[in-house]
Design an enzyme around this catalytic site. Structure first.
Site, PDB file in Angstrom:
ATOM      1  N   GLU A 265       0.823  -1.214   0.000  1.00  0.00           N
ATOM      2  CA  GLU A 265       0.000   0.000   0.000  1.00  0.00           C
ATOM      3  C   GLU A 265       0.853   1.258   0.000  1.00  0.00           C
ATOM      4  OE1 GLU A 265      -2.755  -0.672   3.283  1.00  0.00           O
ATOM      5  OE2 GLU A 265      -4.023  -1.873   1.958  1.00  0.00           O
ATOM      6  N   ASP A 338      -8.303  -9.360   4.113  1.00  0.00           N
ATOM      7  CA  ASP A 338      -8.116  -8.205   4.996  1.00  0.00           C
ATOM      8  C   ASP A 338      -9.197  -8.093   6.060  1.00  0.00           C
ATOM      9  OD1 ASP A 338      -7.080  -5.889   5.997  1.00  0.00           O
ATOM     10  OD2 ASP A 338      -7.854  -4.574   4.429  1.00  0.00           O
ATOM     11  N   GLU A 366     -12.648  -2.466  12.057  1.00  0.00           N
ATOM     12  CA  GLU A 366     -12.619  -1.716  10.795  1.00  0.00           C
ATOM     13  C   GLU A 366     -13.748  -2.123   9.852  1.00  0.00           C
ATOM     14  OE1 GLU A 366      -8.923  -2.043   8.673  1.00  0.00           O
ATOM     15  OE2 GLU A 366      -9.752  -1.133   6.862  1.00  0.00           O
TER      16      GLU A 366
END
Ligand code: BDP
Length: 667
Positions: A265, A338, A366
C-alpha cells in the site's frame, strides 16, 4: 525465603481508583473498602511485586497470600497457584510471573469460580502476545473508533497514569508487548526526540511486564539518517540500522523490536531496490540481534502478480522460507484478504517450515461496524485456531481498539475483545464461551449469577454481523470508510482489488469468487485435505461457499435456492440484532444507567445498519438476477437502491427508519 508483610493503607491506591462508572475500570473491579487479607512478598521487592501485592491486598477476599520465587519453574512467565483452606501461595521464577499469578488469582475469584483447595499451573502458549496500535504522532488513530491516541498528540500532557492503567490492564490478561505507532509508520519515530518519549512509555510499562516495540519505515536510513539509499544490502545502510539500535537499547534496554509494513500500500521496502522481503527483514534483524530484539515483518502484501489477491502473499513469501534470520517473525493476517467478518485462514500458516509465524487479528472493528456495532470477536479467532494450528505460530498480534475514550474502546462491550485477545493469546485453546463468562462476571459483578442475557447477546454477535453484512463467504462489500455497504462501488481509476465487484462477482449466472481448481485455484495453496473439501461446491461449507465458488442463483443449498438462502441469512442477521436489543433491555436493572444507555444507543444504530446492509446487498444483487422476489418470510427492502447509492442511508445512521416504521413494512 524471608518475607515481609506488606501493610498498606488503601489511600495509596489512587491509581486503582476508578472514575464514576464510565467503564474506565475495565474488567478489573473496584477495590474492597475494608480489606483484611495479608500479603507476603520477598524482601527488596521490585516495583512489579509491589504492584502485585497492592492488587491482592485491595481485592482478594480470602486470607493470607504468599508470593514466592521458585527457580524450578522454567518458563519465566509461568506461575503456580496453590489454594489451601485460607492460605494461598503463588510461585514463579520471575516477578512478572508472580504478577501474572496474582491477576490470575483475582480473576478466579471474580469469575465466581470455586477456588477452594485448588492448584493452578499456567504458562503462556505464545511467548509474544502483542498489541499493535495504529497510532499516529499527531494523535489520530488509523481505523481507530475510540477517540485519539493514548500515546501521541501534539500537546501531550503527562500520560503516565493513563499509560500505567493501560499496562495494568494488559498485565491482567497476559499481554506482554505493544507496538505504539502505526504500521504506516512516520519517520519521526526513529528521531532522538521521539525515542526519548518512547523511553518514558517503556519505563512506565516495564513494571507491568509490557515491552515496547516500534513500527518503523523502511526508508528511515534516508529520511532520518540522511543516506542516499535504504538498500538493505548496502553496508552503510546496515551500519545505520546497527547504530540506531545501539541508540535505542541505551535508552530502552528491554526494547522489543521493530514491526514493519514494507512494499505494501505504497510503503517503501526492499523491493524498491530489487531485494526480497528476506533481505529487507534480515538487515533489521541483524541490527537487533545483539540486543535480543526481534523483527515482525508483515506479510500483508499484494503486488498484482496474480489476478487473485488472495493468492499473492503466499506467492511472495513461500519462496523465501528458510531465508529469514532466526529473530524474524512473519506477521500474517488471519485471513488471506483483509480482516473480513469471515475468511478462511491464510494458507501461509503452517506452510512455511523454517520461518517463525505470528497471526495478526484485528481487534478494532474496521470492517465490523466500527465501535457502533456490538460484536464479540473471540468466536472468529477461535474458528481460526480450529483451522490453523497454533503450534505453527510463535506469537499473536492484535490491532488494538483502544483510544482515549472514557471506556478505552468506544463502548464497554468492545472491551471484551481486548480482554479476549489477551486471554486467547495466553491460551488459544480457551473457548470463546469460557472467556466471555469470565469477562462478564468481572465487568458486571452486579449481574445475578445464572442470568445469561449478556452472554446470549454477545456469543452469537459475530455470526449475526456476518449474516447481515456478508454471509456465505461474501467479503469486501463495504463502501467508504469500510463502514456501510457499497457492493456497487466501482471506480475505474482505483485498483480493482480494492472494490466490491471484484470480490462478489455478481452476474446473471450467479454470485461469488471462483477460487476453486476451475477458477483461480487459490484453493491449491492449502493442505490437500482442506483444499479437497473447499474445492467441491457440494462439500464446501456454506460459510465459505461464495469465497471459493461462483454459484448459480438457483443452486440448491439445504433445500433452498442460493438466492433464498442468502435472503434468509440477511434476515437472520437483522433478527438477531433485534434479539440483542431485547436481551439488553432485560438487564437494565442490573447495569449502570450511563453504560446501559450507551449500549442501547449502539444497538439501535446496529439494528438500523443491519437493515441497511441487507437492503443494499440484496437490492444490488437483484439487479443481476432478474429481480428475484424475496421469500415470504423476509422483509422487503425499506430503502431504494437509488437512495442508498446516493448515500442517503449513510446519513441514515442518524436518520434511518424507526423500528415502528420497519415493523410496519414487515409482513
Ligand atoms: C487495511 C487498512 C489500512 C491498513 C492496512 C494494513 O484499511 O488502514 O493500513 O490494512 O494492515 O485493513 O496495513
Amino acid at each position: 525465603m524471608k518475607s515481609s508483610l506488606l501493610t498498606l493503607s488503601l489511600a495509596l491506591f489512587s491509581c486503582f481508583q476508578m472514575q464514576a462508572d464510565n467503564g474506565h475500570g475495565l474488567w478489573l473491579g473496584t477495590p474492597l473498602p475494608d480489606n483484611s487479607c495479608q500479603v507476603f512478598i520477598p524482601n527488596n521487592s521490585s516495583q512489579t511485586l509491589q504492584i502485585a501485592s497492592k492488587e491482592l491486598y485491595s481485592s482478594w477476599k480470602g486470607g493470607n497470600i504468599q508470593l514466592k520465587f521458585n527457580a524450578e519453574i522454567d518458563n519465566p512467565e509461568a506461575y503456580r497457584i496453590v489454594i489451601q483452606q485460607n492460605n494461598v501461595t503463588i510461585a514463579g521464577s520471575t516477578d512478572v510471573a508472580l504478577l501474572y499469578g496474582s491477576y490470575a488469582l483475582l480473576r478466579l475469584q471474580n469469575s465466581r469460580l470455586n477456588v477452594q483447595d485448588t492448584i493452578v499451573n499456567e504458562s503462556p502458549y505464545f511467548n509474544l502476545r502483542i498489541l499493535n496500535h495504529w497510532d499516529n504522532p499527531d494523535g489520530s488513530v488509523e481505523r481507530g473508533y475510540a477517540g485519539a491516541s493514548i500515546f501521541w498528540a501534539k500537546d501531550i500532557k503527562n500520560r503516565r497514569d493513563l499509560i500505567q492503567d493501560y499496562g495494568r490492564a494488559n498485565a491482567s490478561i497476559g499481554i506482554n508487548a505493544t507496538v505504539i505507532d502505526n504500521v504506516n509508520a512516520n519517520i519521526c519515530m526513529l528521531t532522538t526526540e521521539y525515542l526519548l518519549r518512547v523511553r518514558d512509555f517503556a519505563d512506565w510499562l516495564r513494571p507491568y511486564g509490557v515491552h515496547v516495540w516500534l513500527s518503523v519505515k523502511f526508508s528511515s536510513p534516508i529520511a532520518v539518517g540522511g543516506l542516499q539509499t535504504a538498500d538493505p544490502l548496502d553496508p552503510e545502510v546496515a551500519e545505520w540500522w546497527k547504530d540506531k539500535c545501539q541508540e535505542i537499547y541505551e535508552l530502552i534496554p528491554d526494547f522489543g523490536g521493530f514491526l514493519i509494513k514494507a512494499n505494501s500500500e505504497g510503503q517503501p521496502g526492499p523491493n524498491d531496490y530489487n531485494r526480497s522481503h528476506a533481505e529487507g527483514a534480515n538487515v533489521l534483524a541483524r541490527a537487533l540481534a545483539p540486543f535480543g530484539g526481534r523483527v515482525m515483518w508483515r506479510a500483508f502484501v499484494y503486488a498484482p502478480n496474480d489476478p487473485d489477491r488472495a493468492k499473492q502473499a503466499y506467492q511472495e513469501f513461500m519462496p523465501l522460507d528458510g531465508q529469514f534470520e532466526p529473530n524474524v517473525i512473519i506477521q500474517i493476517k488471519n485471513g488471506p484478504i483483509d480482516f473480513q467478518c469471515r475468511e478462511p485462514y491464510s494458507p501461509l500458516f503452517g506452510a512455511m517450515q523454517y520461518t517463525q509465524e505470528a497471526v495478526e487479528f484485528q481487534i478494532t472493528q474496521e470492517y465490523l461496524g466500527h465501535s457502533h456495532h456490538i460484536v464479540y470477536l473471540a468466536p472468529m479467532w477461535e474458528e481460526f485456531y480450529g483451522y490453523a494450528n497454533p503450534a505453527s505460530m510463535t506469537a499473536a498480534a492484535g490491532v488494538s481498539n483502544i483510544g482515549d475514550s472514557d471506556c478505552w474502546c468506544g463502548n464497554v462491550m468492545a472491551q471484551s475483545n481486548w480482554y479476549a485477545f489477551g486471554r486467547q493469546s495466553w491460551n488459544p485453546v480457551l473457548s470463546s464461551e469460557e472467556i466471555l463468562n469470565e469477562w462478564i462476571a468481572q465487568t458486571f459483578p452486579q449481574l445475578p449469577s445464572g442470568n445469561s442475557s449478556i452472554f446470549d447477546m454477545l456469543i452469537g454477535s459475530r455470526e449475526a454481523c456476518t449474516d447481515y453484512m456478508m454471509p456465505m463467504g461474501l467479503h469486501h462489500l463495504a463502501g467508504d470508510g469500510h463502514y456501510g455497504p457499497g457492493p456497487w462501488f466501482w471506480n475505474p481509476r482505483v485498483r480493482a482489488d480494492w472494490q466490491p465487484p471484484y470480490y462478489h462477482k455478481a452476474a446473471a449466472d450467479g454470485l461469488g469468487f471462483d477460487r476453486s481448481s476451475n477458477g483461480t485455484d487459490a484453493v491449491s495453496q492449502y493442505p490437500d485435505d482442506f483444499a479437497k473439501i473447499m474445492d467441491d461446491v457440494d462439500t464446501c461449507p456454506e460459510e465459505f461457499l461464495l469465497w471459493f465458488h461462483h454459484v448459480a442463483w438457483d443452486h440448491i443449498i439445504q433445500g433452498e435456492t442460493l438466492w433464498n438462502r442468502l435472503c434468509h441469512h440477511y434476515q437472520h442477521g437483522v433478527d438477531e440484532v433485534a434479539k440483542m436489543q431485547q436481551m439488553w433491555a432485560d438487564v437494565a436493572t442490573y447495569i449502570d444507567a450511563e453504560i446501559h444507555a450507551q449500549i442501547t444507543e449502539k444497538l439501535d444504530i446496529q439494528y438500523h445498519d443491519a437493515i441497511w446492509w441487507k437492503d443494499a446487498c440484496l437490492e444490488h444483487f437483484r439487479t443481476f438476477n432478474g429481480n428475484l422476489p424475496y421469500p415470504d418470510d423476509v422483509m422487503p427492502a425499506v430503502n431504494s437502491l437509488e437512495d442508498m447509492k446516493r448515500g442517503r442511508m449513510r446519513l441514515g445512521l442518524w436518520g434511518a427508519p424507526t423500528k415502528d416504521q420497519l415493523d410496519g413494512v414487515r409482513k
